[in-house]
Design a protein around this motif. Structure first.
Motif, PDB file in Angstrom:
ATOM      1  N   TRP A   1      20.246  36.876  31.102  1.00 28.92           N
ATOM      2  CA  TRP A   1      19.560  37.326  32.320  1.00 28.92           C
ATOM      3  C   TRP A   1      20.107  36.604  33.554  1.00 28.92           C
ATOM      4  O   TRP A   1      20.270  37.207  34.618  1.00 28.92           O
ATOM      5  CB  TRP A   1      18.065  37.099  32.186  1.00 28.92           C
ATOM      6  CG  TRP A   1      17.259  37.704  33.307  1.00 28.92           C
ATOM      7  CD1 TRP A   1      16.544  37.057  34.260  1.00 28.92           C
ATOM      8  CD2 TRP A   1      17.093  39.102  33.571  1.00 28.92           C
ATOM      9  NE1 TRP A   1      15.937  37.947  35.110  1.00 28.92           N
ATOM     10  CE2 TRP A   1      16.256  39.213  34.711  1.00 28.92           C
ATOM     11  CE3 TRP A   1      17.560  40.263  32.963  1.00 28.92           C
ATOM     12  CZ2 TRP A   1      15.886  40.444  35.252  1.00 28.92           C
ATOM     13  CZ3 TRP A   1      17.189  41.495  33.495  1.00 28.92           C
ATOM     14  CH2 TRP A   1      16.370  41.574  34.629  1.00 28.92           C
ATOM     15  N   ARG A   2      20.428  35.325  33.395  1.00 31.05           N
ATOM     16  CA  ARG A   2      20.995  34.575  34.507  1.00 31.05           C
ATOM     17  C   ARG A   2      22.344  35.181  34.918  1.00 31.05           C
ATOM     18  O   ARG A   2      22.654  35.303  36.112  1.00 31.05           O
ATOM     19  CB  ARG A   2      21.166  33.106  34.108  1.00 31.05           C
ATOM     20  CG  ARG A   2      21.400  32.154  35.274  1.00 31.05           C
ATOM     21  CD  ARG A   2      21.561  30.720  34.771  1.00 31.05           C
ATOM     22  NE  ARG A   2      20.376  30.243  34.073  1.00 31.05           N
ATOM     23  CZ  ARG A   2      19.309  29.748  34.686  1.00 31.05           C
ATOM     24  NH1 ARG A   2      19.278  29.684  36.007  1.00 31.05           N
ATOM     25  NH2 ARG A   2      18.279  29.317  33.982  1.00 31.05           N
ATOM     26  N   ALA A   3      23.140  35.583  33.927  1.00 33.08           N
ATOM     27  CA  ALA A   3      24.439  36.198  34.209  1.00 33.08           C
ATOM     28  C   ALA A   3      24.271  37.558  34.885  1.00 33.08           C
ATOM     29  O   ALA A   3      25.030  37.922  35.789  1.00 33.08           O
ATOM     30  CB  ALA A   3      25.240  36.341  32.916  1.00 33.08           C
TER      31      ALA A   3
ATOM     32  N   ASP B   1      12.339  40.648  39.668  1.00 35.36           N
ATOM     33  CA  ASP B   1      11.913  39.323  40.122  1.00 35.36           C
ATOM     34  C   ASP B   1      11.629  38.366  38.968  1.00 35.36           C
ATOM     35  O   ASP B   1      11.112  37.267  39.181  1.00 35.36           O
ATOM     36  CB  ASP B   1      10.673  39.442  41.015  1.00 35.36           C
ATOM     37  CG  ASP B   1       9.504  40.108  40.302  1.00 35.36           C
ATOM     38  OD1 ASP B   1       9.732  40.726  39.242  1.00 35.36           O
ATOM     39  OD2 ASP B   1       8.376  40.018  40.814  1.00 35.36           O
ATOM     40  N   LEU B   2      11.961  38.755  37.734  1.00 38.80           N
ATOM     41  CA  LEU B   2      11.810  37.840  36.606  1.00 38.80           C
ATOM     42  C   LEU B   2      12.783  36.672  36.764  1.00 38.80           C
ATOM     43  O   LEU B   2      13.971  36.869  37.030  1.00 38.80           O
ATOM     44  CB  LEU B   2      12.095  38.552  35.283  1.00 38.80           C
ATOM     45  CG  LEU B   2      10.963  39.336  34.619  1.00 38.80           C
ATOM     46  CD1 LEU B   2      11.492  40.064  33.395  1.00 38.80           C
ATOM     47  CD2 LEU B   2       9.813  38.420  34.233  1.00 38.80           C
ATOM     48  N   ALA B   3      12.288  35.453  36.580  1.00 41.55           N
ATOM     49  CA  ALA B   3      13.156  34.275  36.629  1.00 41.55           C
ATOM     50  C   ALA B   3      13.764  34.038  35.257  1.00 41.55           C
ATOM     51  O   ALA B   3      13.113  34.284  34.229  1.00 41.55           O
ATOM     52  CB  ALA B   3      12.355  33.054  37.059  1.00 41.55           C
ATOM     53  N   PRO B   4      15.003  33.568  35.186  1.00 36.60           N
ATOM     54  CA  PRO B   4      15.615  33.293  33.876  1.00 36.60           C
ATOM     55  C   PRO B   4      14.775  32.352  33.025  1.00 36.60           C
ATOM     56  O   PRO B   4      14.717  32.497  31.799  1.00 36.60           O
ATOM     57  CB  PRO B   4      16.965  32.668  34.252  1.00 36.60           C
ATOM     58  CG  PRO B   4      17.287  33.247  35.593  1.00 36.60           C
ATOM     59  CD  PRO B   4      15.964  33.351  36.294  1.00 36.60           C
ATOM     60  N   THR B   5      14.109  31.385  33.666  1.00 33.52           N
ATOM     61  CA  THR B   5      13.310  30.418  32.907  1.00 33.52           C
ATOM     62  C   THR B   5      12.058  31.032  32.297  1.00 33.52           C
ATOM     63  O   THR B   5      11.396  30.391  31.472  1.00 33.52           O
ATOM     64  CB  THR B   5      12.899  29.255  33.821  1.00 33.52           C
ATOM     65  OG1 THR B   5      12.255  29.781  34.997  1.00 33.52           O
ATOM     66  CG2 THR B   5      14.113  28.439  34.239  1.00 33.52           C
TER      67      THR B   5
END
Length: 488
Positions: free
Chosen positions: A73-75, A58-62
């Motif tokens: 991480w976004r990828a 649940d970590l957000a890329p931001t």
């Protein structure tokens, strides 16, 4: 009206016509080194895991500090959402298609991140480091925004209440965990933790701290080496299945004799121990030195070791106080086990006059996950291994072993129930006849068997029952505990 600066954490405002001071703890800076390392660990683990990283999904890329890590991480999240692989090649191609591969350091950096991966058991801890750093950055940004509003009463009245509310909530959450250092897990996250699994079936668990207690000259090192060789090579230990993983074996008394002992094991079980199966660290710095534990952790991580054996407490920490420092040593064992996502095993001597407990502070047994008691004497090849404390499951299971001289050294063998009963009963009978010339109580016989055979109280009473069943122990007179017996 507010009076603040980007570094200030104090705001003086008017509320309902009265001056009010709001103080919020804002950190001056964040040490970015551990944060960057935590991000590399999370990314490296995600690139080597098949579909998810429990505790970090649940970590957000931001929330990532480094821009390249945010892009990677976004990828990874996008690939998972599409049901695609998340290995370095697949993620690299996705980054290339988005025009971001050069920005993150090309394929070489993705490969480098995988070398930082450890076990899934430490993911939640590192994810917590990333979240805390992101929270701190958000607080600083809120303060900067409030500073911009400080000189404009109209803008302050319009926007400051919401900003202060958000900032106070964020600060409160951070203050609640400040100085705690633990990893907070929600109920749903508990379900993602790995289950308790055996490292050696019926002997010890994975991801655990284990204390082996046994007297000198009974074969502790032979037992430890048999575990290490079995786990390192994936060979069943006396018929019990093992989880194969490289082993780091830390020796305090020197390397003399190790080659002969390992060679004997190899010949007995017809299995070669390779350089990658078991690595030996001989006479490191004391266990009382924190740097020793850091070095062990790094060596174990480089070797991919899921098991670290410390042989023994007294030789590896000669100046360590077994009572006062017990809690510190067990905590460092736990930190080591968590860092390698594996098991740390410490060998120690029993208490004076009590072979069924560890010498030193009670924290040694209380603070570890599992305790094993090895009982026996130098004169009798029979050994008893009891699971006194178990991480998850019933304690008390016992395994009977035998030291056997072989191949120029000694090997550990399993003993069947019938062999154990015959040999141990004979030994108990010999001790009873040698010690007592006059009638004796069962308590006296129990104490003699525990002392001379180095067995537990339960086992001593089993021997007494066996002597009665075989009709070599006869009642003479008296009642209860004062009842007297003699050997026939």
């Amino acid at each position: 009206m507010a009076n603040c600066s980007p570094k200030s954490s104090t705001f003086r405002v008017r509320s309902e016509g009265r001056p009010v001071t709001i103080a919020i703890d804002i950190p001056d800076r964040t040490d970015v080194g551990p944060v960057i390392e935590a991000e590399r660990f999370i990314i490296g683990t995600a690139l080597t895991e098949i579909d998810h990283t429990p505790g970090a999904d649940d970590l957000a890329p931001t929330e990532f500090l480094q821009r390249s890590h945010e892009l990677i991480w976004r990828a990874i999240l996008a690939a998972r959402a599409a049901g695609e692989p998340t290995d370095p090649v697949a993620v690299g191609e996705r980054l290339r298609a988005a025009g971001d591969l050069e920005r993150v350091g090309r394929m070489a950096y993705l490969a480098d991140c995988t070398s930082a991966a450890m076990g899934p058991g430490t993911v939640a801890h590192h994810a917590g480091i990333i979240r805390e750093a992101a929270t701190r950055r958000a607080r600083v940004q809120q303060v900067a925004r409030l500073s911009q509003l400080a000189g404009n009463d109209e803008q302050w009245e319009r926007h400051a209440p919401q900003l202060l509310g958000d900032l106070t909530a964020v600060a409160g959450a951070a203050v609640a965990t400040k100085g705690f250092g633990g990893t907070l897990l929600r109920r749903s996250q508990l379900r993602t933790l790995p289950p308790v699994e055996p490292l050696i079936d019926g002997v010890m668990s994975r991801r655990a701290t284990v204390l082996l207690v046994g007297p000198s000259n009974t074969g502790k090192t032979f037992v430890l080496l048999s575990w290490a060789c079995a786990v390192g090579t994936g060979t069943p230990w006396l018929g019990r299945e093992v989880h194969r993983t490289p082993v780091l074996y830390v020796v305090g008394e020197g390397a003399n004799g190790l080659d002969a002992r390992v060679s004997a094991w190899e010949q007995a079980w017809k299995t070669k121990v390779t350089d990658d199966d078991v690595i030996f660290a001989v006479r490191p710095k004391s266990l009382g030195d924190p740097e020793t534990w850091v070095g062990m952790r790094e060596q174990a991580r480089r070797a991919g070791s899921g098991m670290v054996v410390l042989d023994t407490f007294s030789s590896l920490g000669p100046e360590v106080d077994e009572t006062k420092d017990a809690a510190t040593i067990t905590r460092r064992m736990a930190d080591l086990a968590a860092a390698i996502d594996g098991t740390s095993v410490l060998a120690h001597h029993p208490g004076w006059g009590d072979p069924s407990r560890a010498r030193g502070g009670s924290q040694l047994e209380a603070n570890v996950d599992e305790v094993l008691i090895l009982s026996g004497t130098s004169s009798n090849p029979m050994l008893e291994l009891e699971r006194k404390k178990v991480k998850d499951g019933p304690a008390g299971e016992r395994t009977w072993l035998r030291r056997r001289a072989a191949y120029g050294s000694c090997v550990i063998e399993g003993v069947s129930a019938s062999e154990k009963n015959a040999e141990m009963a004979t030994s108990a009978e010999q001790i009873a006849r040698a010690v007592f010339g006059e009638p004796f109580t069962k308590t006296m016989l129990r104490d003699a068997l525990m002392e001379r055979m180095s067995v537990s109280r339960t086992t001593a009473y089993e021997h007494i029952t066996s002597l009665e069943r075989d009709r070599v122990l006869r009642y003479v007179s008296g009642k209860g505990r004062a009842a007297l017996f003699e050997m026939v």
